[in-house]
Write a protein that holds these residues in place. Sequence first.
Motif, short mmCIF file in Angstrom:
data_model
loop_
_atom_site.label_atom_id
_atom_site.label_comp_id
_atom_site.label_asym_id
_atom_site.label_seq_id
_atom_site.Cartn_x
_atom_site.Cartn_y
_atom_site.Cartn_z
N ASP A 32 -22.17 84.09 63.38
CA ASP A 32 -21.46 83.78 62.13
C ASP A 32 -21.96 82.48 61.50
O ASP A 32 -22.05 82.37 60.27
CB ASP A 32 -19.96 83.68 62.42
CG ASP A 32 -19.12 83.62 61.15
OD1 ASP A 32 -19.48 84.32 60.19
OD2 ASP A 32 -18.14 82.88 61.12
N LEU A 33 -22.28 81.49 62.32
CA LEU A 33 -22.70 80.19 61.80
C LEU A 33 -24.22 80.04 61.77
O LEU A 33 -24.73 78.96 61.48
CB LEU A 33 -22.08 79.07 62.63
CG LEU A 33 -20.54 79.01 62.63
CD1 LEU A 33 -20.03 77.84 63.45
CD2 LEU A 33 -20.00 78.93 61.20
N VAL A 35 -26.62 79.97 64.12
CA VAL A 35 -27.26 79.05 65.05
C VAL A 35 -27.65 79.84 66.29
O VAL A 35 -27.20 80.97 66.50
CB VAL A 35 -26.32 77.88 65.44
CG1 VAL A 35 -25.98 77.04 64.22
CG2 VAL A 35 -25.05 78.40 66.12
N PRO A 89 -16.26 75.50 58.21
CA PRO A 89 -17.21 76.21 57.35
C PRO A 89 -18.65 76.14 57.86
O PRO A 89 -19.51 76.86 57.37
CB PRO A 89 -17.08 75.47 56.02
CG PRO A 89 -16.71 74.08 56.42
CD PRO A 89 -15.85 74.21 57.65
N SER A 90 -18.90 75.26 58.83
CA SER A 90 -20.27 75.07 59.33
C SER A 90 -20.24 74.70 60.80
O SER A 90 -19.20 74.33 61.35
CB SER A 90 -20.98 73.98 58.53
OG SER A 90 -20.36 72.71 58.77
N TYR A 91 -21.41 74.77 61.42
CA TYR A 91 -21.54 74.41 62.83
C TYR A 91 -21.20 72.94 63.05
O TYR A 91 -20.53 72.60 64.04
CB TYR A 91 -22.98 74.69 63.28
CG TYR A 91 -23.29 74.22 64.69
CD1 TYR A 91 -22.85 74.94 65.80
CD2 TYR A 91 -24.03 73.07 64.90
CE1 TYR A 91 -23.13 74.52 67.08
CE2 TYR A 91 -24.33 72.64 66.19
CZ TYR A 91 -23.88 73.36 67.27
OH TYR A 91 -24.16 72.94 68.55
N GLY A 92 -21.61 72.07 62.14
CA GLY A 92 -21.33 70.64 62.29
C GLY A 92 -19.84 70.35 62.31
O GLY A 92 -19.38 69.53 63.10
#
Length: 383
Positions: A32-33, A35, A89-92
């Motif tokens: 999903d992200l 990575v 909303p993001s991996y970070g």
Amino acid sequence: MRLSVPSLMWCVFGITTGEFVIAGILPGIATDLAVSIPAAGLLVTAYAIGMIVGGPVLTALTARFPRKPLILVLLAITIAGNLASALAPSYGVLFAARIVTSLVTSTFFANAIVIAVSTAAPGKQASTVSKLVFGMNLSMILGAPIGTFIGDDHGWRATFLVVAACCAAGFALVARLVPDVREPSGEGSALSELRVLRERDVRLAIAVTAVGNAGLLMVFTFFAPLVTDVSGFAGGAVAALLLVYGVGAAVGNLLGGRLSDRAPMAAQLGLLGVLAAVLVLMWAGSGSTAMTAVMVFVLGAAGFAVIPGMQARVLATASAAPTLAMAVNASAYQLAAAFAAWLGGRVIDGGLGLRSLYVVGAAVTMAGIAVSAYAWRRSRVPA
């Protein structure tokens, strides 16, 4: 049983489900992200590092706060961290949310154990600790599998939402049922709390936790290849064997708490001896699937039987600053896990093979017995 203990046990269940379930939903997060799986795996490493560093530091800094309001704040942060994970909303952002959640985990456990033990009947400290650890057992047996199932059907974000809901229910239970411990969780500044670590008996109790558990943790780290490549199980059997291990852990945890109430140091030595013997037996019977299946249950029981007594011993030796000592003890456990993974890798890379991990694990456990015996001898010498 006081209602405060089941309330805290529920909180432990919710928090540790959020920690363990990441392994089951890792592929979904990676997809999903956008990575890689190794990058997603760093979420587990980040959580462990957060517990190692955040536990002692945050516990020392919050030493002067009353315990009940403190654990409510920590639970609120856990709820917020899991909600942020669900909405990331993001991996970070997800990475940051996991770190924030992990920073408060050890401090919550430390204060929860001290609150629970303070309400226990005399001589029931270890069995009370075992009831809180049982919440962790349930997260392994039920929480992580159910969370993985939810993630498979509704997406990994739904898993974190359910974990947040569990922690919110725990918040309500704590607010209603846990007594208000009016004394501060420490007697002074962070520096005065840290002075408890100068006590040799405290350091020895924490060392027993680190060394005594490292052998088991090494075998558990490489559990999947051990049961598939050495014992011949199919890959699909690993989940079922982990469930068997978790059930054994739950049984051993409750039994170990009762034994440690009766004879703390003798039980600690005896149970570590049983754990070392179980590891040797697993080495001897690793070629048999039937033998391995039985011994996986026994390994879980022996491995978790030692934990309540270890926790109670740290509390007994660190009466001046019990919450900080418990947080450091949790960090020692995490460091033991990191060392176990490193040592296991060196053993395998050195050409000794996967099967030798059982024998090396038994040898490390014997070192834990030596540290425990030394601590017992010191405790029997009059001051």
